[in-house]
Design a protein around this motif. Structure first.
Motif, PDB file in Angstrom:
ATOM      1  N   ARG A  17      -7.470   2.900 -15.899  1.00  0.00           N
ATOM      2  CA  ARG A  17      -6.965   2.987 -17.284  1.00  0.00           C
ATOM      3  C   ARG A  17      -5.629   3.717 -17.381  1.00  0.00           C
ATOM      4  NH1 ARG A  17      -9.505   3.004 -22.386  1.00  0.00           N
ATOM      5  NH2 ARG A  17      -7.849   2.788 -23.926  1.00  0.00           N
ATOM      6  N   HIS A  18      -5.408   4.718 -16.541  1.00  0.00           N
ATOM      7  CA  HIS A  18      -4.224   5.569 -16.708  1.00  0.00           C
ATOM      8  C   HIS A  18      -3.184   5.394 -15.600  1.00  0.00           C
ATOM      9  CE1 HIS A  18      -6.092   7.758 -20.039  1.00  0.00           C
ATOM     10  NE2 HIS A  18      -7.205   7.799 -19.323  1.00  0.00           N
ATOM     11  N   ILE A  19      -3.624   5.081 -14.388  1.00  0.00           N
ATOM     12  CA  ILE A  19      -2.672   4.987 -13.273  1.00  0.00           C
ATOM     13  C   ILE A  19      -2.258   3.550 -12.993  1.00  0.00           C
ATOM     14  CG2 ILE A  19      -2.389   5.380 -10.793  1.00  0.00           C
ATOM     15  CD1 ILE A  19      -3.993   7.913 -11.052  1.00  0.00           C
ATOM     16  N   LEU A  20      -3.227   2.642 -12.936  1.00  0.00           N
ATOM     17  CA  LEU A  20      -2.921   1.256 -12.581  1.00  0.00           C
ATOM     18  C   LEU A  20      -1.870   0.609 -13.489  1.00  0.00           C
ATOM     19  CD1 LEU A  20      -3.637  -1.002 -10.606  1.00  0.00           C
ATOM     20  CD2 LEU A  20      -5.446  -1.720 -12.184  1.00  0.00           C
ATOM     21  N   PRO A  21      -1.933   0.776 -14.822  1.00  0.00           N
ATOM     22  CA  PRO A  21      -0.903   0.136 -15.661  1.00  0.00           C
ATOM     23  C   PRO A  21       0.511   0.639 -15.398  1.00  0.00           C
ATOM     24  CG  PRO A  21      -2.813   0.759 -16.982  1.00  0.00           C
ATOM     25  CD  PRO A  21      -2.985   1.403 -15.644  1.00  0.00           C
ATOM     26  N   ASN A  22       0.655   1.815 -14.792  1.00  0.00           N
ATOM     27  CA  ASN A  22       1.978   2.403 -14.572  1.00  0.00           C
ATOM     28  C   ASN A  22       2.591   2.040 -13.227  1.00  0.00           C
ATOM     29  OD1 ASN A  22       2.524   4.369 -16.945  1.00  0.00           O
ATOM     30  ND2 ASN A  22       0.413   4.813 -16.382  1.00  0.00           N
ATOM     31  N   ILE A  23       1.900   1.226 -12.431  1.00  0.00           N
ATOM     32  CA  ILE A  23       2.445   0.883 -11.111  1.00  0.00           C
ATOM     33  C   ILE A  23       2.830  -0.588 -11.004  1.00  0.00           C
ATOM     34  CG2 ILE A  23       1.016   2.669 -10.021  1.00  0.00           C
ATOM     35  CD1 ILE A  23      -0.763   0.428  -8.952  1.00  0.00           C
ATOM     36  N   ALA A  77       0.829  -1.208   0.000  1.00  0.00           N
ATOM     37  CA  ALA A  77       0.000   0.000   0.000  1.00  0.00           C
ATOM     38  C   ALA A  77       0.861   1.255   0.000  1.00  0.00           C
ATOM     39  CB  ALA A  77      -0.937  -0.002   1.211  1.00  0.00           C
ATOM     40  N   ARG A  78       1.898   1.291   0.809  1.00  0.00           N
ATOM     41  CA  ARG A  78       2.766   2.479   0.863  1.00  0.00           C
ATOM     42  C   ARG A  78       3.556   2.641  -0.429  1.00  0.00           C
ATOM     43  NH1 ARG A  78       2.952   5.086   5.541  1.00  0.00           N
ATOM     44  NH2 ARG A  78       4.759   6.238   4.774  1.00  0.00           N
ATOM     45  N   LEU A  79       3.984   1.530  -1.022  1.00  0.00           N
ATOM     46  CA  LEU A  79       4.696   1.601  -2.294  1.00  0.00           C
ATOM     47  C   LEU A  79       3.797   2.165  -3.387  1.00  0.00           C
ATOM     48  CD1 LEU A  79       7.093   0.879  -4.179  1.00  0.00           C
ATOM     49  CD2 LEU A  79       6.075  -1.403  -4.392  1.00  0.00           C
ATOM     50  N   VAL A  80       2.581   1.626  -3.493  1.00  0.00           N
ATOM     51  CA  VAL A  80       1.646   2.086  -4.523  1.00  0.00           C
ATOM     52  C   VAL A  80       1.279   3.544  -4.294  1.00  0.00           C
ATOM     53  CG1 VAL A  80      -0.680   1.773  -5.460  1.00  0.00           C
ATOM     54  CG2 VAL A  80       0.761  -0.223  -4.969  1.00  0.00           C
ATOM     55  N   ARG A  81       1.051   3.925  -3.052  1.00  0.00           N
ATOM     56  CA  ARG A  81       0.703   5.318  -2.756  1.00  0.00           C
ATOM     57  C   ARG A  81       1.794   6.269  -3.217  1.00  0.00           C
ATOM     58  NH1 ARG A  81       2.601   8.573   1.254  1.00  0.00           N
ATOM     59  NH2 ARG A  81       1.324  10.388   1.806  1.00  0.00           N
ATOM     60  N   SER A  82       3.053   5.935  -2.958  1.00  0.00           N
ATOM     61  CA  SER A  82       4.151   6.823  -3.347  1.00  0.00           C
ATOM     62  C   SER A  82       4.225   6.980  -4.861  1.00  0.00           C
ATOM     63  CB  SER A  82       5.475   6.288  -2.803  1.00  0.00           C
ATOM     64  OG  SER A  82       5.814   5.048  -3.391  1.00  0.00           O
ATOM     65  N   VAL A  83       3.951   5.899  -5.600  1.00  0.00           N
ATOM     66  CA  VAL A  83       3.967   5.987  -7.061  1.00  0.00           C
ATOM     67  C   VAL A  83       2.782   6.804  -7.556  1.00  0.00           C
ATOM     68  CG1 VAL A  83       3.896   4.661  -9.204  1.00  0.00           C
ATOM     69  CG2 VAL A  83       5.200   3.799  -7.257  1.00  0.00           C
ATOM     70  N   VAL A  84       1.610   6.582  -6.966  1.00  0.00           N
ATOM     71  CA  VAL A  84       0.404   7.292  -7.398  1.00  0.00           C
ATOM     72  C   VAL A  84       0.534   8.791  -7.120  1.00  0.00           C
ATOM     73  CG1 VAL A  84      -2.085   7.554  -7.000  1.00  0.00           C
ATOM     74  CG2 VAL A  84      -1.066   5.281  -7.154  1.00  0.00           C
ATOM     75  N   LEU A  85       1.157   9.163  -6.010  1.00  0.00           N
ATOM     76  CA  LEU A  85       1.341  10.590  -5.721  1.00  0.00           C
ATOM     77  C   LEU A  85       2.111  11.289  -6.824  1.00  0.00           C
ATOM     78  CD1 LEU A  85       2.162  10.554  -1.884  1.00  0.00           C
ATOM     79  CD2 LEU A  85       0.100  11.428  -2.987  1.00  0.00           C
ATOM     80  N   LEU A 104      15.465  -6.429 -14.472  1.00  0.00           N
ATOM     81  CA  LEU A 104      14.878  -6.472 -15.805  1.00  0.00           C
ATOM     82  C   LEU A 104      13.919  -5.316 -16.049  1.00  0.00           C
ATOM     83  CD1 LEU A 104      14.567  -8.148 -18.444  1.00  0.00           C
ATOM     84  CD2 LEU A 104      12.666  -9.323 -17.325  1.00  0.00           C
ATOM     85  N   LEU A 105      13.171  -4.938 -15.015  1.00  0.00           N
ATOM     86  CA  LEU A 105      12.146  -3.904 -15.174  1.00  0.00           C
ATOM     87  C   LEU A 105      12.662  -2.497 -14.908  1.00  0.00           C
ATOM     88  CD1 LEU A 105       9.118  -5.684 -13.450  1.00  0.00           C
ATOM     89  CD2 LEU A 105       9.620  -5.510 -15.886  1.00  0.00           C
ATOM     90  N   ASP A 106      13.869  -2.359 -14.371  1.00  0.00           N
ATOM     91  CA  ASP A 106      14.412  -1.035 -14.065  1.00  0.00           C
ATOM     92  C   ASP A 106      15.090  -0.461 -15.305  1.00  0.00           C
ATOM     93  OD1 ASP A 106      15.666   1.231 -13.101  1.00  0.00           O
ATOM     94  OD2 ASP A 106      16.214   0.307 -11.199  1.00  0.00           O
ATOM     95  N   PRO A 107      14.539   0.600 -15.905  1.00  0.00           N
ATOM     96  CA  PRO A 107      15.136   1.147 -17.135  1.00  0.00           C
ATOM     97  C   PRO A 107      16.535   1.705 -16.917  1.00  0.00           C
ATOM     98  CG  PRO A 107      13.416   2.602 -16.301  1.00  0.00           C
ATOM     99  CD  PRO A 107      13.352   1.347 -15.476  1.00  0.00           C
ATOM    100  N   ARG A 108      16.837   2.179 -15.702  1.00  0.00           N
ATOM    101  CA  ARG A 108      18.171   2.721 -15.457  1.00  0.00           C
ATOM    102  C   ARG A 108      19.234   1.641 -15.530  1.00  0.00           C
ATOM    103  NH1 ARG A 108      16.725   5.479  -9.842  1.00  0.00           N
ATOM    104  NH2 ARG A 108      15.723   3.447  -9.728  1.00  0.00           N
ATOM    105  N   SER A 132       5.169  -2.503 -12.407  1.00  0.00           N
ATOM    106  CA  SER A 132       6.575  -2.932 -12.329  1.00  0.00           C
ATOM    107  C   SER A 132       7.069  -3.043 -10.887  1.00  0.00           C
ATOM    108  CB  SER A 132       7.465  -1.978 -13.131  1.00  0.00           C
ATOM    109  OG  SER A 132       7.172  -2.079 -14.510  1.00  0.00           O
ATOM    110  N   PRO A 133       6.979  -1.980 -10.065  1.00  0.00           N
ATOM    111  CA  PRO A 133       7.430  -2.130  -8.675  1.00  0.00           C
ATOM    112  C   PRO A 133       6.574  -3.090  -7.868  1.00  0.00           C
ATOM    113  CG  PRO A 133       6.378   0.011  -8.975  1.00  0.00           C
ATOM    114  CD  PRO A 133       6.540  -0.593 -10.335  1.00  0.00           C
ATOM    115  N   VAL A 134       5.290  -3.198  -8.195  1.00  0.00           N
ATOM    116  CA  VAL A 134       4.413  -4.099  -7.448  1.00  0.00           C
ATOM    117  C   VAL A 134       4.796  -5.557  -7.708  1.00  0.00           C
ATOM    118  CG1 VAL A 134       2.043  -4.954  -7.261  1.00  0.00           C
ATOM    119  CG2 VAL A 134       2.488  -2.505  -7.274  1.00  0.00           C
ATOM    120  N   ILE A 135       5.113  -5.898  -8.964  1.00  0.00           N
ATOM    121  CA  ILE A 135       5.507  -7.270  -9.288  1.00  0.00           C
ATOM    122  C   ILE A 135       6.789  -7.646  -8.556  1.00  0.00           C
ATOM    123  CG2 ILE A 135       6.368  -8.737 -11.157  1.00  0.00           C
ATOM    124  CD1 ILE A 135       4.408  -7.304 -13.017  1.00  0.00           C
ATOM    125  N   VAL A 136       7.739  -6.722  -8.517  1.00  0.00           N
ATOM    126  CA  VAL A 136       8.984  -6.988  -7.794  1.00  0.00           C
ATOM    127  C   VAL A 136       8.702  -7.210  -6.308  1.00  0.00           C
ATOM    128  CG1 VAL A 136      11.214  -6.025  -7.133  1.00  0.00           C
ATOM    129  CG2 VAL A 136      10.373  -5.713  -9.459  1.00  0.00           C
TER     130      VAL A 136
END
Length: 204
Positions: free
Chosen positions: A111-117, A79-87, A195-199, A119-123
């Motif tokens: 449609r716009h926020i959930l697909p962008n979170i 929950a805290r991880l997702v919240r920080s990304v959503v902010l 694998l999921l970290d673009p950096r 990567s960190p959630v799967i890890v």
């Protein structure tokens, strides 16, 4: 092995589903953010095994209750991880454009926020998988996990400790299997993160 895998997968699903829902709501709706995060902080203030023992004491001894207890223990970190990304996503232009067009909040979130979170959630889910396996073994070893009739590694370790002097191998094999599984799951989590970290991909 079957019991440990079932618990690990189920705990990950419970923690991710509930944690993502709480994180999305807390990150997107500011008026409930403080209340939800204080609740998450309260859950995280307890050591994980102590909170799981307390929940098991209330619910009783069963495999389903082990999954619920460990899911509650690991859900706040998702929950805290997702919240920080959503902010951060909430202030992006594509979200503001969707809001300006009058789209419903549920549509924007899904449609716009959930697909962008994801990567960190799967890890995070892979690490929760490993910790769920270890948590079930710890509860079983203490005698408050699945019933003794269910052959889990924790139950095997708990039963073998009374024979540790006469037959130490009874503890060695389930302990080694548990160690290898947790180590493997952590290595998988590290690999998915890389694998999921673009950096990291740009460095390679």
């Amino acid at each position: 092995t079957r019991v440990s895998l079932i618990v690990g997968v189920s705990v990950s699903l419970v923690a991710v589903v509930v944690g993502v829902a709480v994180g999305l709501i807390a990150g997107y709706y500011r008026r409930v953010d403080s209340a939800l995060m204080r609740l998450m902080d309260a859950l995280m203030a307890f050591p994980g095994i102590v909170l799981a023992i307390g929940i098991m004491a209330m619910l009783g001894q069963s495999l389903l209750n082990v999954i619920i207890a460990l899911g509650v223990v690991y859900m706040p970190r998702v929950a805290r991880l997702v919240r920080s990304v959503v902010l951060g996503l909430r202030e992006r232009q594509f979200v503001e454009a969707a809001q300006a067009t009058g789209l419903a909040d549920i549509h924007i979130l899904l449609r716009h926020i959930l697909p962008n979170i994801w990567s960190p959630v799967i890890v995070q889910a892979t690490f929760i998988f490993a910790e769920g396996v270890l948590g079930e073994a710890g509860l079983s070893f203490l005698g408050i996990g699945p019933p003794p009739t269910i052959p889990s590694w924790g139950n095997m370790l708990g039963e073998a400790r009374q024979f540790i002097r006469e037959a130490p191998l009874l503890m060695v094999f389930p302990g080694a299997a548990l160690t290898l599984m947790v180590l493997s799951l952590n290595l998988v989590g590290d690999g998915i993160r890389d694998l999921l970290d673009p950096r990291l991909r740009r460095r390679q």
